[in-house]
Design an enzyme around this catalytic site. Sequence first.
Site, mmCIF file in Angstrom:
data_model
loop_
_atom_site.group_PDB
_atom_site.id
_atom_site.type_symbol
_atom_site.label_atom_id
_atom_site.label_comp_id
_atom_site.label_asym_id
_atom_site.label_seq_id
_atom_site.Cartn_x
_atom_site.Cartn_y
_atom_site.Cartn_z
ATOM 1 N N SER A 28 0.812 -1.237 0.000
ATOM 2 C CA SER A 28 0.000 0.000 0.000
ATOM 3 C C SER A 28 0.831 1.266 0.000
ATOM 4 O O SER A 28 1.597 1.512 0.938
ATOM 5 C CB SER A 28 -0.869 0.086 1.256
ATOM 6 N N HIS A 81 -5.451 -9.032 -1.941
ATOM 7 C CA HIS A 81 -5.547 -9.407 -0.528
ATOM 8 C C HIS A 81 -6.641 -10.438 -0.298
ATOM 9 O O HIS A 81 -7.632 -10.480 -1.024
ATOM 10 C CB HIS A 81 -5.860 -8.171 0.327
ATOM 11 N N TYR A 83 -8.697 -10.237 2.160
ATOM 12 C CA TYR A 83 -9.934 -9.544 2.580
ATOM 13 C C TYR A 83 -10.779 -9.068 1.412
ATOM 14 O O TYR A 83 -11.960 -8.770 1.568
ATOM 15 C CB TYR A 83 -9.629 -8.372 3.544
#
Length: 270
Positions: A28, A81, A83
């Site tokens: 990120s 990811h 998630y």
Amino acid sequence: MLKSVDTAVSFIRSRTSIQPAVGVILGSGLGNVVEAIEGEISIPYSEIPGARASTVAGHQGRMVVGRAGSLPVVVLQGRVHFYEGHEMHDVMFLARVIGRLGIKRLIVTNAAGGINTSFKPGDLMLISDHINMMGMNPLRGPNIDELGVRFPDMSEAYPESLRSEAKKVAESLGVMVQEGVYLALSGPTYETPAEIRAFRTLGADAVGMSTVPEVIAMSHMNIPVLGISCITNMAAGILKQKLSHQEVMDTTARVEKEFTTLVLGLLARV
Ligand code: HPA
């Protein structure tokens, strides 16, 4: 699974003759390293057969193959990811692809919350080890024998030799680095203060939502990893303030230059 990895490898080989020696995964807001790479090819993940595109702000989602100085490298700018809803084999996919491309080591980076109260936002932490609390082991399922053994050893996933080399490089560049244990959760919520206190007791220094699947994929393939967490915020409950992705992005933007200096310094030393 192996077939889809090798299809992607063939696709990349059809686009470049560079044989990368080192892989870099940029987390990120940490994608700027790529600007210093003399890229021969830059491929959006959406064009790589079998790869998933990242849906998160701050994650660009492209593979660059080129040179850092004279060192042939492959850089993954952005990752997918767990998630986001991807399956673990998709989360590991591009790590496996660059592993099959033949990298000899991987530098993996992420943004993380600081659990160790001697850390401060903006610190860079060399990952000495991890605790997998993602609720799943990404290698669950039939073993892919061509990649590695059924029961991979994890006692040296982040070899001491790479860390001590990294400390020397950091010192020579005047970049201060911390060292500690990274604990991974599935996310996407940030943690509760009680969870953070529990994780501190367990020996974690930083917490995040990535990296562990890729590192396990590397351990499976016997590829050593150097991990760097950018401590973007203090973990929940440490400071009297709420956590936000904006803070994560603001901190990575603030330390981007130092972070880039360190990663390029590491690549120059290999
Ligand atoms: N928790 C989990 N993941 C994170 C954090 C955090 O505090 N900061 C950046 N990624």
